[in-house]
Design a protein around this motif. Structure first.
Motif, PDB file in Angstrom:
ATOM      1  N   TRP A 245       0.799  -1.370   0.041  1.00  0.00           N
ATOM      2  CA  TRP A 245      -0.044  -0.369   0.148  1.00  0.00           C
ATOM      3  C   TRP A 245       0.698   1.452  -0.248  1.00  0.00           C
ATOM      4  N   LYS A 246       1.976   1.438   0.613  1.00  0.00           N
ATOM      5  CA  LYS A 246       2.863   2.077   0.598  1.00  0.00           C
ATOM      6  C   LYS A 246       3.220   2.834  -0.994  1.00  0.00           C
ATOM      7  N   TYR A 247       3.658   1.071  -1.193  1.00  0.00           N
ATOM      8  CA  TYR A 247       4.367   1.449  -2.544  1.00  0.00           C
ATOM      9  C   TYR A 247       3.570   2.354  -3.531  1.00  0.00           C
ATOM     10  N   LEU A 248       2.257   2.348  -3.695  1.00  0.00           N
ATOM     11  CA  LEU A 248       1.430   2.497  -4.463  1.00  0.00           C
ATOM     12  C   LEU A 248       0.821   4.211  -4.262  1.00  0.00           C
ATOM     13  N   ARG A 249       0.657   4.283  -2.353  1.00  0.00           N
ATOM     14  CA  ARG A 249       1.027   5.831  -2.662  1.00  0.00           C
ATOM     15  C   ARG A 249       2.239   7.135  -3.070  1.00  0.00           C
ATOM     16  N   ARG A 250       3.376   6.147  -3.236  1.00  0.00           N
ATOM     17  CA  ARG A 250       4.375   6.185  -3.660  1.00  0.00           C
ATOM     18  C   ARG A 250       4.339   6.666  -5.024  1.00  0.00           C
ATOM     19  N   ASN A 251       4.230   5.682  -6.039  1.00  0.00           N
ATOM     20  CA  ASN A 251       4.035   5.621  -7.871  1.00  0.00           C
ATOM     21  C   ASN A 251       2.731   6.401  -8.124  1.00  0.00           C
ATOM     22  N   ARG A 252       2.972   7.133  -8.379  1.00  0.00           N
ATOM     23  CA  ARG A 252       2.374   7.926  -9.326  1.00  0.00           C
ATOM     24  C   ARG A 252       1.138   7.272 -10.518  1.00  0.00           C
ATOM     25  N   THR A 253       2.266   6.636 -11.612  1.00  0.00           N
ATOM     26  CA  THR A 253       1.790   6.221 -12.163  1.00  0.00           C
ATOM     27  C   THR A 253       1.020   5.768 -12.073  1.00  0.00           C
ATOM     28  N   VAL A 254       0.859   4.399 -11.179  1.00  0.00           N
ATOM     29  CA  VAL A 254       0.190   3.047 -11.073  1.00  0.00           C
ATOM     30  C   VAL A 254      -1.033   3.375 -10.127  1.00  0.00           C
ATOM     31  N   ARG A 255      -0.295   4.345  -8.916  1.00  0.00           N
ATOM     32  CA  ARG A 255      -1.749   5.110  -8.119  1.00  0.00           C
ATOM     33  C   ARG A 255      -2.871   5.478  -9.027  1.00  0.00           C
ATOM     34  N   ASN A 256      -3.066   6.264  -9.801  1.00  0.00           N
ATOM     35  CA  ASN A 256      -3.806   7.051 -10.947  1.00  0.00           C
ATOM     36  C   ASN A 256      -3.712   6.214 -12.258  1.00  0.00           C
ATOM     37  N   THR A 257      -3.620   4.791 -12.195  1.00  0.00           N
ATOM     38  CA  THR A 257      -4.133   4.117 -12.927  1.00  0.00           C
ATOM     39  C   THR A 257      -4.887   3.116 -12.210  1.00  0.00           C
ATOM     40  N   ILE A 258      -4.973   2.902 -11.384  1.00  0.00           N
ATOM     41  CA  ILE A 258      -6.047   2.314 -10.845  1.00  0.00           C
ATOM     42  C   ILE A 258      -7.027   3.298  -9.928  1.00  0.00           C
ATOM     43  N   VAL A 259      -6.522   4.299  -9.688  1.00  0.00           N
ATOM     44  CA  VAL A 259      -7.637   5.135  -9.288  1.00  0.00           C
ATOM     45  C   VAL A 259      -8.701   5.255 -10.511  1.00  0.00           C
ATOM     46  N   PHE A 260      -8.548   6.115 -11.835  1.00  0.00           N
ATOM     47  CA  PHE A 260      -8.886   6.110 -13.338  1.00  0.00           C
ATOM     48  C   PHE A 260      -9.695   4.560 -13.424  1.00  0.00           C
ATOM     49  N   GLY A 261      -8.611   3.100 -13.213  1.00  0.00           N
ATOM     50  CA  GLY A 261      -9.945   2.244 -13.848  1.00  0.00           C
ATOM     51  C   GLY A 261     -10.977   1.955 -12.685  1.00  0.00           C
ATOM     52  N   CYS A 262     -10.600   2.806 -11.995  1.00  0.00           N
ATOM     53  CA  CYS A 262     -11.471   2.278 -10.944  1.00  0.00           C
ATOM     54  C   CYS A 262     -13.128   2.915 -11.422  1.00  0.00           C
ATOM     55  N   LEU A 263     -12.872   4.333 -11.685  1.00  0.00           N
ATOM     56  CA  LEU A 263     -13.321   5.361 -11.679  1.00  0.00           C
ATOM     57  C   LEU A 263     -14.133   4.547 -13.243  1.00  0.00           C
ATOM     58  N   GLY A 264     -13.996   4.525 -14.073  1.00  0.00           N
ATOM     59  CA  GLY A 264     -14.032   3.688 -15.212  1.00  0.00           C
ATOM     60  C   GLY A 264     -15.327   2.955 -15.351  1.00  0.00           C
ATOM     61  N   LEU A 265     -14.712   1.749 -14.725  1.00  0.00           N
ATOM     62  CA  LEU A 265     -15.039   0.667 -14.246  1.00  0.00           C
ATOM     63  C   LEU A 265     -16.329   0.371 -13.605  1.00  0.00           C
ATOM     64  N   MET A 266     -16.755   1.675 -12.717  1.00  0.00           N
ATOM     65  CA  MET A 266     -18.196   1.936 -11.678  1.00  0.00           C
ATOM     66  C   MET A 266     -18.826   2.113 -12.902  1.00  0.00           C
ATOM     67  N   SER A 267     -18.667   3.212 -13.864  1.00  0.00           N
ATOM     68  CA  SER A 267     -19.811   3.067 -14.513  1.00  0.00           C
ATOM     69  C   SER A 267     -20.202   2.535 -15.056  1.00  0.00           C
ATOM     70  N   ILE A 268     -19.117   1.445 -16.100  1.00  0.00           N
ATOM     71  CA  ILE A 268     -19.446   0.385 -16.958  1.00  0.00           C
ATOM     72  C   ILE A 268     -20.115  -0.334 -16.274  1.00  0.00           C
ATOM     73  N   LEU A 269     -19.730  -0.802 -14.769  1.00  0.00           N
ATOM     74  CA  LEU A 269     -20.454  -2.528 -14.491  1.00  0.00           C
ATOM     75  C   LEU A 269     -21.905  -2.118 -13.744  1.00  0.00           C
TER      76      LEU A 269
END
Length: 450
Positions: A245-269
């Motif tokens: 979880w700490k790594y995810l907070r540090r790595n902006r690219t990976v963190r933004n990707t997962i958040v972006f994925g959750c937002l879009g997936l919420m709409s689709i599902l």
């Protein structure tokens, strides 16, 4: 992280003591000559195919053979999603801590036993817990498979490997239930369930030669303190879980990707399970329309994945944002169809949606593998699985409530436009979200730690 890592050790004749430079020299130039990847790919294909093959058979057994209440049927996807919520991040930490091949072999073996248990289940009260336990095996299997892929393919092969895995996933979603339905037409649901068990046995057989694969650690600049602790053996499992979880907070690219994925997936599902509701209202006498839509979505995803497999690169922002843009356009278009809309138009809309789905999926899997330090791949995919499982449970319920209030057509239009806007935002803000100009290119050096 360095580019000459031990994950470049591919030759089955290589020894555990080989240096990373020697291993890289032995690495095959073509992906299909990488025997370790071929075995892992075949195991993944069989496991994924088996997961989808008996989906229809289980529903038929519950609905027709047992005459179960609709609430029981509705609980099936919920029970299958809960293990991902509870154990996704735990599974990722285990994948980074333990031997990945052995995790996958254990999951395959337990899945076989649980599938046989499902075959013998006397009632839904037994079936639902068994389905949840079997889904939990997939929760542990996937992070291990993703982390192992990161180790056994070169940087030049990683994008192609990701697209091939996506291709198998899409084909399994289409061909698995379809072939299961064919078998179901001639045999009983129990035969379909047995075939799933056999597919998992074959998956384990392909993995068996990899059981002695020597995994080596690779240290990223920002992770030296954590990995030094891991290598000394002082890091507990809970510590490694926290480090994910700490790594995810540090790595902006990976963190933004997962958040972006959750937002879009919420709409689709919100509307993924409501296509039947839409067509029932607009074209109540044309049940085949739903089949045409599903087939065209799958075909579009397969086509774009095959195309991406031949391309050297795709921009993160264009792949992720563009994928959601196409999906949103397809969903909004479905909200505009009427009783006189032709089947051809529905097929075109389905193809558009499938193109976006395939584009997003391949780009996301590749980005998470490439931009994540190899020692954290399992944990990152495990966390992603946990968050996506939460969305998987919450989104359909939210979408159903909105449809009851606003009606199917209006809901599809609103959610489609929202998904389109998310995708457009991803393309416009790609430099901010993913530090673009970075691209999904096989020739870039990995920079896993931001």
């Amino acid at each position: 992280m360095t580019g000459n890592s031990s994950r470049n050790d591919f030759s089955d004749s290589s020894k555990p003591g080989d240096s990373s430079d020697e291993a890289a020299a032995k690495a095959p130039k073509r992906l299909w000559k990488n025997l370790r990847f071929v075995r892992l790919f075949m195991a993944y294909a069989l496991a994924t195919f088996g997961d989808w093959f008996d989906t229809l058979a289980v529903q038929v057994m519950v609905a027709y053979r047992w005459g179960a209440d609709p609430l029981i049927i509705a609980l099936i996807p919920v029970f299958m999603a809960v293990p991902g919520i509870l154990f996704g991040s735990v599974a990722g930490a285990l994948a980074d801590r333990l031997h990945k091949v052995k995790i996958m072999l254990l999951c395959d073996g337990i899945t076989v036993a649980l599938t046989v248990g499902i075959l013998l289940a006397p009632s839904p009260a037994w079936l639902l817990p068994l389905l949840a336990l079997r889904a939990m095996m997939s929760v542990f299997h996937v992070p291990a498979q993703q982390a192992l892929t990161r180790q056994i393919v070169t940087e030049e092969q990683l994008f192609q490997a990701s697209s091939l895995n996506g291709f198998v996933n899409q084909c399994a979603k289409i061909a698995g239930p379809l072939l299961g339905a064919v078998v179901l037409a001639f045999f009983s649901p129990q035969i379909c369930i047995l075939i799933n068990a056999f597919a998992r046995l074959l998956s384990g057989a392909f993995l068996w030669p990899l059981r002695r694969f020597s995994e080596k650690k690779e240290v990223g600049v920002a992770d030296e303190q954590d990995d030094e602790q891991n290598q000394k053996g002082t890091a507990t499992f809970f510590t490694q879980w926290q480090q994910g979880w700490k790594y995810l907070r540090r790595n902006r690219t990976v963190r933004n990707t997962i958040v972006f994925g959750c937002l879009g997936l919420m709409s689709i599902l919100m509307i993924e399970y409501q296509f039947a509701t839409l067509f029932r209202e607009i074209k109540p006498g044309n049940e085949s329309m739903l089949g045409w839509l599903g087939s065209s979505v799958g075909a579009g995803a397969v086509l774009i994945i095959l195309l991406l497999n031949r391309l050297p690169r795709i921009g993160y922002g264009w792949g992720l944002g563009g994928g959601y843009f196409l999906i949103g356009a397809g969903i909004a278009s479905l909200g505009l169809i009427g009783p006189d809309t032709s089947t051809a138009w529905v097929i075109v809309v389905g193809l558009c949606t499938g193109l976006g789905n395939g584009m997003f999926m391949v780009t996301m899997n590749y980005l998470l593998q490439k931009e994540t330090s190899p020692d954290y791949v399992g944990r990152v995919f495990g966390i992603q699985n946990s968050l996506f499982s939460v969305v998987l449970v919450a989104a359909p319920l939210t979408g159903g409530a909105i449809i009851r209030f606003a009606g199917p057509s209006s809901t599809f239009q609103m959610i489609g436009l929202a998904t389109l806007a998310i995708g457009l935002g991803g393309m416009i803000l790609q430099r901010m979200l993913w530090n673009v100009g970075r691209t999904c290119t096989s020739t870039d050096k990995a920079s896993a730690v931001s």
